[in-house]
Design a protein around this motif. Structure first.
Motif, PDB file in Angstrom:
ATOM      1  N   ILE A   1       0.851  -1.190   0.000  1.00  0.00           N
ATOM      2  CA  ILE A   1       0.000   0.000   0.000  1.00  0.00           C
ATOM      3  C   ILE A   1       0.888   1.242   0.000  1.00  0.00           C
ATOM      4  CG2 ILE A   1      -1.728   1.306   1.314  1.00  0.00           C
ATOM      5  CD1 ILE A   1      -2.816  -1.360   2.317  1.00  0.00           C
ATOM      6  N   ASP A   2       0.652   2.096  -0.977  1.00  0.00           N
ATOM      7  CA  ASP A   2       1.444   3.325  -1.087  1.00  0.00           C
ATOM      8  C   ASP A   2       0.949   4.414  -0.131  1.00  0.00           C
ATOM      9  OD1 ASP A   2       3.254   2.471  -2.953  1.00  0.00           O
ATOM     10  OD2 ASP A   2       2.154   3.247  -4.678  1.00  0.00           O
ATOM     11  N   ARG A   3      -0.370   4.534  -0.025  1.00  0.00           N
ATOM     12  CA  ARG A   3      -0.922   5.649   0.750  1.00  0.00           C
ATOM     13  C   ARG A   3      -2.316   5.298   1.245  1.00  0.00           C
ATOM     14  NH1 ARG A   3       0.514  11.234   0.427  1.00  0.00           N
ATOM     15  NH2 ARG A   3       1.860  10.674  -1.325  1.00  0.00           N
TER      16      ARG A   3
ATOM     17  N   SER B 261       3.378   0.375   9.477  1.00  0.00           N
ATOM     18  CA  SER B 261       3.858  -0.218   8.229  1.00  0.00           C
ATOM     19  C   SER B 261       4.581   0.797   7.355  1.00  0.00           C
ATOM     20  CB  SER B 261       2.677  -0.812   7.444  1.00  0.00           C
ATOM     21  OG  SER B 261       1.990  -1.768   8.215  1.00  0.00           O
ATOM     22  N   ASP B 262       4.780   1.999   7.890  1.00  0.00           N
ATOM     23  CA  ASP B 262       5.466   3.079   7.168  1.00  0.00           C
ATOM     24  C   ASP B 262       4.719   3.483   5.901  1.00  0.00           C
ATOM     25  OD1 ASP B 262       7.474   4.937   7.165  1.00  0.00           O
ATOM     26  OD2 ASP B 262       8.861   3.724   5.985  1.00  0.00           O
ATOM     27  N   VAL B 263       3.381   3.410   5.973  1.00  0.00           N
ATOM     28  CA  VAL B 263       2.530   3.862   4.875  1.00  0.00           C
ATOM     29  C   VAL B 263       2.153   5.321   5.132  1.00  0.00           C
ATOM     30  CG1 VAL B 263       0.270   3.573   3.767  1.00  0.00           C
ATOM     31  CG2 VAL B 263       1.629   1.568   4.400  1.00  0.00           C
ATOM     32  N   ILE B 264       2.208   6.142   4.100  1.00  0.00           N
ATOM     33  CA  ILE B 264       1.842   7.547   4.237  1.00  0.00           C
ATOM     34  C   ILE B 264       0.339   7.662   4.464  1.00  0.00           C
ATOM     35  CG2 ILE B 264       1.744   9.779   3.047  1.00  0.00           C
ATOM     36  CD1 ILE B 264       4.242   8.832   1.484  1.00  0.00           C
ATOM     37  N   VAL B 265      -0.060   8.431   5.476  1.00  0.00           N
ATOM     38  CA  VAL B 265      -1.475   8.660   5.780  1.00  0.00           C
ATOM     39  C   VAL B 265      -1.814  10.105   5.423  1.00  0.00           C
ATOM     40  CG1 VAL B 265      -3.260   8.679   7.565  1.00  0.00           C
ATOM     41  CG2 VAL B 265      -1.426   6.965   7.650  1.00  0.00           C
TER      42      VAL B 265
ATOM     43  N   ALA C  48      -7.480   3.093   0.305  1.00  0.00           N
ATOM     44  CA  ALA C  48      -6.061   2.744   0.209  1.00  0.00           C
ATOM     45  C   ALA C  48      -5.642   2.722  -1.252  1.00  0.00           C
ATOM     46  CB  ALA C  48      -5.798   1.380   0.847  1.00  0.00           C
ATOM     47  N   GLN C  49      -4.505   3.321  -1.518  1.00  0.00           N
ATOM     48  CA  GLN C  49      -3.938   3.307  -2.870  1.00  0.00           C
ATOM     49  C   GLN C  49      -2.812   2.287  -2.889  1.00  0.00           C
ATOM     50  OE1 GLN C  49      -1.564   6.758  -4.241  1.00  0.00           O
ATOM     51  NE2 GLN C  49      -2.988   6.858  -5.944  1.00  0.00           N
ATOM     52  N   CYS C  50      -2.934   1.278  -3.725  1.00  0.00           N
ATOM     53  CA  CYS C  50      -1.982   0.172  -3.737  1.00  0.00           C
ATOM     54  C   CYS C  50      -1.041   0.251  -4.927  1.00  0.00           C
ATOM     55  CB  CYS C  50      -2.726  -1.157  -3.778  1.00  0.00           C
ATOM     56  SG  CYS C  50      -3.792  -1.418  -2.361  1.00  0.00           S
ATOM     57  N   ALA C  51       0.153  -0.294  -4.736  1.00  0.00           N
ATOM     58  CA  ALA C  51       1.118  -0.384  -5.821  1.00  0.00           C
ATOM     59  C   ALA C  51       0.735  -1.515  -6.760  1.00  0.00           C
ATOM     60  CB  ALA C  51       2.522  -0.621  -5.261  1.00  0.00           C
ATOM     61  N   ALA C  52       1.004  -1.313  -8.052  1.00  0.00           N
ATOM     62  CA  ALA C  52       0.735  -2.354  -9.033  1.00  0.00           C
ATOM     63  C   ALA C  52       1.784  -3.457  -8.957  1.00  0.00           C
ATOM     64  CB  ALA C  52       0.703  -1.747 -10.441  1.00  0.00           C
ATOM     65  N   TYR C  53       2.969  -3.120  -8.485  1.00  0.00           N
ATOM     66  CA  TYR C  53       4.068  -4.078  -8.360  1.00  0.00           C
ATOM     67  C   TYR C  53       4.691  -3.920  -6.980  1.00  0.00           C
ATOM     68  CZ  TYR C  53       4.162  -5.322 -13.318  1.00  0.00           C
ATOM     69  OH  TYR C  53       3.851  -5.814 -14.554  1.00  0.00           O
ATOM     70  N   ALA C  54       5.346  -4.962  -6.521  1.00  0.00           N
ATOM     71  CA  ALA C  54       6.032  -4.904  -5.228  1.00  0.00           C
ATOM     72  C   ALA C  54       7.327  -4.108  -5.353  1.00  0.00           C
ATOM     73  CB  ALA C  54       6.338  -6.324  -4.750  1.00  0.00           C
ATOM     74  N   TYR C  55       7.686  -3.428  -4.281  1.00  0.00           N
ATOM     75  CA  TYR C  55       8.942  -2.675  -4.253  1.00  0.00           C
ATOM     76  C   TYR C  55      10.089  -3.579  -3.796  1.00  0.00           C
ATOM     77  CZ  TYR C  55       6.112   1.551  -4.659  1.00  0.00           C
ATOM     78  OH  TYR C  55       5.229   2.503  -5.101  1.00  0.00           O
ATOM     79  N   ALA C  56      11.271  -3.237  -4.271  1.00  0.00           N
ATOM     80  CA  ALA C  56      12.480  -3.922  -3.825  1.00  0.00           C
ATOM     81  C   ALA C  56      13.079  -3.160  -2.650  1.00  0.00           C
ATOM     82  CB  ALA C  56      13.487  -3.990  -4.969  1.00  0.00           C
ATOM     83  N   GLU C  57      14.123  -3.708  -2.060  1.00  0.00           N
ATOM     84  CA  GLU C  57      14.939  -3.010  -1.076  1.00  0.00           C
ATOM     85  C   GLU C  57      16.212  -2.539  -1.768  1.00  0.00           C
ATOM     86  OE1 GLU C  57      13.957  -2.419   1.952  1.00  0.00           O
ATOM     87  OE2 GLU C  57      12.133  -3.642   1.828  1.00  0.00           O
TER      88      GLU C  57
ATOM     89  N   ILE D  15      16.246   1.235  -9.750  1.00  0.00           N
ATOM     90  CA  ILE D  15      15.762   2.603  -9.571  1.00  0.00           C
ATOM     91  C   ILE D  15      15.458   2.809  -8.092  1.00  0.00           C
ATOM     92  CG2 ILE D  15      14.015   4.285 -10.266  1.00  0.00           C
ATOM     93  CD1 ILE D  15      15.351   3.239 -12.707  1.00  0.00           C
ATOM     94  N   ILE D  16      15.726   4.014  -7.598  1.00  0.00           N
ATOM     95  CA  ILE D  16      15.364   4.368  -6.220  1.00  0.00           C
ATOM     96  C   ILE D  16      14.478   5.610  -6.267  1.00  0.00           C
ATOM     97  CG2 ILE D  16      16.218   5.053  -3.943  1.00  0.00           C
ATOM     98  CD1 ILE D  16      18.820   3.568  -4.593  1.00  0.00           C
ATOM     99  N   ILE D  17      13.325   5.536  -5.610  1.00  0.00           N
ATOM    100  CA  ILE D  17      12.411   6.664  -5.574  1.00  0.00           C
ATOM    101  C   ILE D  17      12.054   6.982  -4.122  1.00  0.00           C
ATOM    102  CG2 ILE D  17      11.452   6.143  -7.853  1.00  0.00           C
ATOM    103  CD1 ILE D  17       9.006   4.945  -6.468  1.00  0.00           C
ATOM    104  N   PRO D  18      11.659   8.225  -3.834  1.00  0.00           N
ATOM    105  CA  PRO D  18      11.235   8.569  -2.472  1.00  0.00           C
ATOM    106  C   PRO D  18       9.765   8.226  -2.247  1.00  0.00           C
ATOM    107  CG  PRO D  18      11.222  10.525  -3.838  1.00  0.00           C
ATOM    108  CD  PRO D  18      11.706   9.401  -4.717  1.00  0.00           C
ATOM    109  N   LYS D  19       9.390   8.085  -0.988  1.00  0.00           N
ATOM    110  CA  LYS D  19       8.002   7.744  -0.654  1.00  0.00           C
ATOM    111  C   LYS D  19       7.070   8.929  -0.809  1.00  0.00           C
ATOM    112  CE  LYS D  19       8.890   3.895   2.486  1.00  0.00           C
ATOM    113  NZ  LYS D  19       8.702   3.354   3.833  1.00  0.00           N
ATOM    114  N   ARG D  20       7.565  10.108  -0.517  1.00  0.00           N
ATOM    115  CA  ARG D  20       6.697  11.285  -0.514  1.00  0.00           C
ATOM    116  C   ARG D  20       6.918  12.142  -1.757  1.00  0.00           C
ATOM    117  NH1 ARG D  20       4.246  12.069   4.351  1.00  0.00           N
ATOM    118  NH2 ARG D  20       5.027  10.820   6.084  1.00  0.00           N
TER     119      ARG D  20
END
Length: 254
Positions: A30-32, A54-58, A80-89, A133-138
């Motif tokens: 979940i992205d947000r 879960s470190d999800v943006i509210v 809830a807005q969900c990601a279409a794909y899972a994120y990596a670390e 690729i690395i992207i920020p959460k916000r």
């Protein structure tokens, strides 16, 4: 990293208290979480608490905004807005480079908000042989269905990590021996820079470029030569031009 099996047609908005709770319980990415302003009953507070753990943006919004987002009209104050794909670390990206026996080559995207730009960058990065690729959460687009489509399938092969703080991530990766270059109009001509070795390419927001705090963490600023009448390139084009200069230098060195 394993991508989820969601397709672009699959619903990426989950609405209603029970469906959202079950999405958290199932480990859905979940992205947000959007919550109606003023709702403070137990079930809603429990969802907010779960999201933050879960470190999800509210984000708290008006009922009218939730009504606009809702497809069923039964959001019950939560969407809830969900990601279409899972994120990596980030470690997954480093491991990918190790497995290939190559110096790490990442793209770090500073507040890219256009999903078509993100998808195009993922596509180009894959063709360049970048390790991720690395992207920020916000203040940035996540892995939406539009991003997946614009990547032309590259999202299945190129991992995308999402981090809380891009500047801190750069500092951490410097400890792994990486160098960082950002695209900036006031930088040194990219052809005059040594862009070989373990490197991260920082591409900024479509309108404002790389933020000051992130730029200060970079080791180099690279200027892409432009001789036209306007003063900037589309973010995905800039990523492609600078990225392929790195590919050229790596091939020449090899």
């Amino acid at each position: 990293m394993e991508n989820s099996q969601n397709t672009e047609e699959e619903q990426l908005i989950i609405e209603g208290r029970n469906p959202v709770r079950e999405a958290f319980r199932a480990g859905r990415t979940i992205d947000r979480l959007y919550v109606q302003d003023g709702l403070k009953d137990g079930p809603v507070l429990a969802l907010v608490s779960k999201a933050r753990k879960s470190d999800v943006i509210v984000t708290f919004v008006s009922k009218e905004r939730l009504d606009e987002m809702s497809e069923t009209g039964k959001h019950q104050g939560v969407v809830a807005q969900c990601a279409a794909y899972a994120y990596a670390e980030v470690e997954d990206l480093l491991e990918r480079a190790r497995e290939k026996g190559e110096a790490p080559f990442f793209f770090l995207l500073d507040d890219i908000e256009d999903p078509h730009n993100l998808g195009a960058i993922i596509r180009s990065a894959n063709l360049m042989g970048a390790h991720g690729i690395i992207i920020p959460k916000r203040r940035a687009v996540g892995l939406t269905a539009t991003v997946a489509k614009a990547s032309a399938g590259a999202l299945n092969y190129t991992p995308v990590a999402r981090v809380a703080n891009l500047s801190q991530t750069i500092e951490q990766l410097k400890k792994e021996g990486m160098w960082f270059v950002c695209a900036d109009m006031d930088g040194e001509l990219m052809y005059d820079l040594n862009l070989t070795g373990p490197i991260g390419v920082v591409i900024g927001n479509e309108g404002n470029g790389v933020s000051r705090l992130v730029k200060e963490k970079c080791d180099f600023t690279a200027r892409i030569p432009m001789n036209g009448d306007i003063d900037s390139l589309n973010a995905s084009v800039a990523a492609g031009v600078l990225g392929y200069e790195i590919v050229r230098q790596r091939m020449k060195k090899g």
